[in-house]
Scaffold this motif. Structure first.
Motif, PDB file in Angstrom:
ATOM      1  N   LEU A 222       0.654  -1.177   0.100  1.00 12.29           N
ATOM      2  CA  LEU A 222      -0.220  -0.108   0.000  1.00 12.29           C
ATOM      3  C   LEU A 222       0.964   1.338   0.136  1.00 12.29           C
ATOM      4  O   LEU A 222       0.242   2.260  -0.340  1.00 12.29           O
ATOM      5  CB  LEU A 222      -0.883   0.020   1.141  1.00 12.29           C
ATOM      6  N   ASP A 223       2.410   1.251   0.516  1.00 11.59           N
ATOM      7  CA  ASP A 223       2.911   2.199   0.310  1.00 11.59           C
ATOM      8  C   ASP A 223       4.280   1.472  -0.333  1.00 11.59           C
ATOM      9  O   ASP A 223       5.472   1.704   0.500  1.00 11.59           O
ATOM     10  CB  ASP A 223       3.167   2.807   1.807  1.00 11.59           C
ATOM     11  N   THR A 224       4.448   0.925  -1.400  1.00 11.98           N
ATOM     12  CA  THR A 224       5.438   0.483  -1.739  1.00 11.98           C
ATOM     13  C   THR A 224       6.589   1.304  -2.211  1.00 11.98           C
ATOM     14  O   THR A 224       6.455   2.454  -2.632  1.00 11.98           O
ATOM     15  CB  THR A 224       5.345  -0.381  -3.068  1.00 11.98           C
ATOM     16  N   LYS A 225       7.816   0.715  -1.869  1.00 14.38           N
ATOM     17  CA  LYS A 225       9.214   1.455  -2.085  1.00 14.38           C
ATOM     18  C   LYS A 225      10.002   0.954  -3.472  1.00 14.38           C
ATOM     19  O   LYS A 225      10.948   1.406  -3.635  1.00 14.38           O
ATOM     20  CB  LYS A 225      10.147   1.635  -0.952  1.00 14.38           C
ATOM     21  N   LEU A 226       9.147  -0.193  -3.994  1.00 12.52           N
ATOM     22  CA  LEU A 226       9.745  -0.677  -5.338  1.00 12.52           C
ATOM     23  C   LEU A 226       9.691   0.347  -6.448  1.00 12.52           C
ATOM     24  O   LEU A 226       8.733   0.975  -6.545  1.00 12.52           O
ATOM     25  CB  LEU A 226       8.966  -1.975  -5.355  1.00 12.52           C
ATOM     26  N   GLU A 227      10.755   0.331  -6.987  1.00 12.83           N
ATOM     27  CA  GLU A 227      10.875   1.424  -8.308  1.00 12.83           C
ATOM     28  C   GLU A 227      10.946   0.499  -9.693  1.00 12.83           C
ATOM     29  O   GLU A 227      11.415   1.274 -10.723  1.00 12.83           O
ATOM     30  CB  GLU A 227      12.086   2.085  -8.042  1.00 12.83           C
ATOM     31  N   ARG A 228      10.731  -0.702  -9.447  1.00  9.53           N
ATOM     32  CA  ARG A 228      10.540  -1.547 -10.751  1.00  9.53           C
ATOM     33  C   ARG A 228       9.265  -1.981 -11.289  1.00  9.53           C
ATOM     34  O   ARG A 228       8.419  -2.176 -10.014  1.00  9.53           O
ATOM     35  CB  ARG A 228      11.701  -2.432 -10.894  1.00  9.53           C
ATOM     36  N   GLN A 229       8.973  -2.581 -12.457  1.00  4.54           N
ATOM     37  CA  GLN A 229       7.858  -3.020 -12.560  1.00  4.54           C
ATOM     38  C   GLN A 229       8.229  -4.617 -12.872  1.00  4.54           C
ATOM     39  O   GLN A 229       9.323  -5.030 -13.112  1.00  4.54           O
ATOM     40  CB  GLN A 229       7.194  -2.551 -13.685  1.00  4.54           C
ATOM     41  N   PHE A 230       7.018  -5.534 -12.754  1.00  2.00           N
ATOM     42  CA  PHE A 230       7.242  -7.004 -12.785  1.00  2.00           C
ATOM     43  C   PHE A 230       6.144  -7.569 -13.916  1.00  2.00           C
ATOM     44  O   PHE A 230       4.972  -7.012 -14.030  1.00  2.00           O
ATOM     45  CB  PHE A 230       6.909  -7.505 -11.349  1.00  2.00           C
ATOM     46  N   GLN A 231       6.649  -8.396 -14.772  1.00  2.00           N
ATOM     47  CA  GLN A 231       5.795  -9.047 -15.612  1.00  2.00           C
ATOM     48  C   GLN A 231       4.463  -9.905 -15.156  1.00  2.00           C
ATOM     49  O   GLN A 231       3.529 -10.119 -15.458  1.00  2.00           O
ATOM     50  CB  GLN A 231       6.514  -9.805 -16.692  1.00  2.00           C
ATOM     51  N   LEU A 232       4.891 -10.372 -14.022  1.00  2.00           N
ATOM     52  CA  LEU A 232       3.737 -11.403 -13.074  1.00  2.00           C
ATOM     53  C   LEU A 232       3.739 -10.754 -11.624  1.00  2.00           C
ATOM     54  O   LEU A 232       4.979 -10.905 -10.954  1.00  2.00           O
ATOM     55  CB  LEU A 232       4.149 -12.792 -13.464  1.00  2.00           C
ATOM     56  N   VAL A 233       2.825 -10.444 -11.268  1.00  2.00           N
ATOM     57  CA  VAL A 233       2.725 -10.085  -9.782  1.00  2.00           C
ATOM     58  C   VAL A 233       1.635 -10.919  -9.295  1.00  2.00           C
ATOM     59  O   VAL A 233       0.325 -11.255  -9.819  1.00  2.00           O
ATOM     60  CB  VAL A 233       2.028  -8.492  -9.592  1.00  2.00           C
ATOM     61  N   PRO A 249     -12.254  -0.753   2.645  1.00  2.95           N
ATOM     62  CA  PRO A 249     -12.813  -0.021   1.211  1.00  2.95           C
ATOM     63  C   PRO A 249     -11.556   0.965   0.859  1.00  2.95           C
ATOM     64  O   PRO A 249     -11.136   0.858  -0.583  1.00  2.95           O
ATOM     65  CB  PRO A 249     -14.200   0.537   1.424  1.00  2.95           C
ATOM     66  N   LEU A 250     -11.239   1.765   1.569  1.00  2.00           N
ATOM     67  CA  LEU A 250     -10.129   2.733   1.433  1.00  2.00           C
ATOM     68  C   LEU A 250      -8.807   2.158   1.148  1.00  2.00           C
ATOM     69  O   LEU A 250      -8.180   2.241   0.136  1.00  2.00           O
ATOM     70  CB  LEU A 250      -9.858   3.571   2.296  1.00  2.00           C
ATOM     71  N   LYS A 251      -8.346   1.118   1.752  1.00  3.76           N
ATOM     72  CA  LYS A 251      -7.321   0.188   1.390  1.00  3.76           C
ATOM     73  C   LYS A 251      -7.084  -0.436   0.246  1.00  3.76           C
ATOM     74  O   LYS A 251      -6.188  -0.636  -0.489  1.00  3.76           O
ATOM     75  CB  LYS A 251      -6.996  -0.751   2.578  1.00  3.76           C
ATOM     76  N   ARG A 252      -8.602  -0.772  -0.034  1.00  3.38           N
ATOM     77  CA  ARG A 252      -8.604  -1.420  -1.470  1.00  3.38           C
ATOM     78  C   ARG A 252      -8.392  -0.829  -2.576  1.00  3.38           C
ATOM     79  O   ARG A 252      -7.744  -1.197  -3.441  1.00  3.38           O
ATOM     80  CB  ARG A 252      -9.933  -2.454  -1.512  1.00  3.38           C
ATOM     81  N   ILE A 253      -8.704   0.464  -2.490  1.00  3.20           N
ATOM     82  CA  ILE A 253      -8.538   1.458  -3.420  1.00  3.20           C
ATOM     83  C   ILE A 253      -6.933   1.588  -3.688  1.00  3.20           C
ATOM     84  O   ILE A 253      -6.250   1.780  -4.707  1.00  3.20           O
ATOM     85  CB  ILE A 253      -9.202   2.903  -3.510  1.00  3.20           C
ATOM     86  N   MET A 254      -6.304   1.997  -2.488  1.00  2.00           N
ATOM     87  CA  MET A 254      -4.806   2.155  -2.371  1.00  2.00           C
ATOM     88  C   MET A 254      -4.293   0.917  -2.960  1.00  2.00           C
ATOM     89  O   MET A 254      -3.189   0.973  -3.605  1.00  2.00           O
ATOM     90  CB  MET A 254      -4.536   2.130  -0.962  1.00  2.00           C
ATOM     91  N   TYR A 255      -4.743  -0.358  -2.775  1.00  2.10           N
ATOM     92  CA  TYR A 255      -4.042  -1.622  -3.143  1.00  2.10           C
ATOM     93  C   TYR A 255      -4.235  -1.439  -4.834  1.00  2.10           C
ATOM     94  O   TYR A 255      -3.045  -1.844  -5.410  1.00  2.10           O
ATOM     95  CB  TYR A 255      -4.981  -2.709  -2.852  1.00  2.10           C
ATOM     96  N   TRP A 256      -5.381  -1.185  -5.405  1.00  7.59           N
ATOM     97  CA  TRP A 256      -5.390  -1.239  -6.864  1.00  7.59           C
ATOM     98  C   TRP A 256      -4.500  -0.244  -7.451  1.00  7.59           C
ATOM     99  O   TRP A 256      -3.876  -0.444  -8.542  1.00  7.59           O
ATOM    100  CB  TRP A 256      -6.846  -1.020  -7.231  1.00  7.59           C
ATOM    101  N   ASN A 257      -4.325   0.872  -6.859  1.00 11.70           N
ATOM    102  CA  ASN A 257      -3.724   1.943  -7.479  1.00 11.70           C
ATOM    103  C   ASN A 257      -2.307   1.578  -7.155  1.00 11.70           C
ATOM    104  O   ASN A 257      -1.445   1.906  -8.195  1.00 11.70           O
ATOM    105  CB  ASN A 257      -3.771   3.352  -6.517  1.00 11.70           C
ATOM    106  N   SER A 258      -1.834   0.891  -6.325  1.00 11.15           N
ATOM    107  CA  SER A 258      -0.385   0.373  -6.269  1.00 11.15           C
ATOM    108  C   SER A 258       0.111  -0.657  -7.174  1.00 11.15           C
ATOM    109  O   SER A 258       1.057  -0.495  -7.832  1.00 11.15           O
ATOM    110  CB  SER A 258      -0.097  -0.116  -4.721  1.00 11.15           C
TER     111      SER A 258
END
Length: 343
Positions: A222-233, A249-258
């Motif tokens: 929800l507050d990731t510090k990762l700076e790369r993208q992955f082909q499979l999550v 509900p708010l945390k789930r929105i944060m999840y999808w944005n992340s």
């Protein structure tokens, strides 16, 4: 989740009583798997149960296992109601305590800990995901997936396709899913969890089992510090736990944005859930896409226009081999595994 520790020896206990208690306090890996599977019983009924009933069923199943007493987490209540027990599963303090116990159990007895949803589900997720990735690598990306067909098992040695897939497991826990993916042929593997105890346990297990190439990092999705993208999550139960947070509900929105930032274009997000049906997960993605559209249409939006214009995910496929049940005219299964492709 983890075995309860024995208290200091008491003089009034006989040797026989002590032995009996020792045998009962240690929970086997199989029992933990059964407990995890029991939590998913609410999904037997598809989407016919309301949220309150889902939380009550989850709390009842989880409280039947040897988890820490509610007093360990909340001194203001003598007993927690079903919703309170469920909400604990969305708190980092709960998982920190649980993994501290599992790490101690590993060091004392060598136990790997709980296989969330059970070993059979984990095997299905790993092999099914492998087939999807190979299918995509070979250029077989259909515009529409026939709901009556499952993904065929690739024939021959297809590890050459999998070596190019970077994999991130969010909320990795003990990291056993990544070990299974490594056995399937994936090699660029990273696991993250916000619990340091989980990462410590996962690293110890990977080193012991010969998977020292797997990377493990402390990171909150929800507050990731990762700076790369992955082909499979991969997500096996993390969205479930986030949804049980008091601010779910708010945390789930944060999840999808992340996660929309973590999955590379053309990559896959594979979610395994016992608290959401396949249709509910698909609808949640549609809601995410609609929010992005609405945001883009707001004239005074302060959000980055390119990001708001982005429609992150579309449904790709789902596991069809889990046992299903009929209830109230609706069909459901204990577990749902759904793959979304990143646009």
């Amino acid at each position: 989740m983890a075995g309860i520790r024995l208290p200091p020896e008491e003089s009034e206990l006989s040797q026989q009583q002590q032995q009996s208690r020792a045998a009962g306090d240690l929970v086997s890996d199989d029992e933990r798997s059964v407990a995890a599977d029991s939590w998913s019983i609410k999904s037997d009924y598809g989407s016919t149960l309301d949220d309150d009933q889902r939380h009550a069923d989850a709390a009842e199943a989880l409280s039947s296992a040897n988890f820490r007493a509610s007093s360990d987490y909340n001194s203001d209540k003598e007993e927690l109601d079903a919703e309170g027990v469920s909400s604990l599963l969305g708190l980092q303090s709960y998982w920190d305590s649980a993994y501290a116990d599992e790490l101690a159990n590993f060091r004392e007895h060598g136990h790997a800990g709980e296989v969330w949803f059970g070993a059979n589900v984990m095997d299905v997720v790993a092999s099914w995901t492998k087939s999807l990735c190979i299918d995509i690598s070979q250029g077989h990306i259909p515009n529409h997936v026939d709901d009556n067909k499952s993904v065929p098992e690739p024939v021959g040695d297809n590890r050459k396709y999998l070596s190019h897939w970077s994999v991130l497991d969010i909320g990795t826990g003990n990291g056993l899913l990544l070990q299974e993916l490594a056995k399937q042929g994936f090699s660029d593997l990273t696991g993250v969890d916000y619990s340091e105890g989980a990462i410590d346990l996962a690293q110890n297990l990977a080193n012991r089992d010969g998977f020292s190439n797997i990377k493990f990092l402390v990171d909150d999705v929800l507050d990731t510090k990762l700076e790369r993208q992955f082909q499979l999550v991969m997500d096996k139960g993390t969205l479930d736990a986030i949804g049980l947070h008091p601010d779910g509900p708010l945390k789930r929105i944060m999840y999808w944005n992340s996660v929309s930032k973590l999955v590379a274009p053309g990559g896959l997000l594979v979610i395994t859930s016992c608290n959401n049906t396949k249709d509910e997960l698909v609808q949640e993605v549609l809601n995410l896409n609609q929010r992005r559209i609405d945001l883009h249409q707001e004239p005074d939006s302060s959000k980055d226009q390119e990001e708001s214009r982005d429609i992150p995910f579309r449904y790709f496929n789902h596991v069809r081999t889990y046992p299903t049940f009929m209830f109230g005219g609706s069909e459901g299964s204990r577990v749902a595994t759904v793959a979304f492709i990143r646009n």
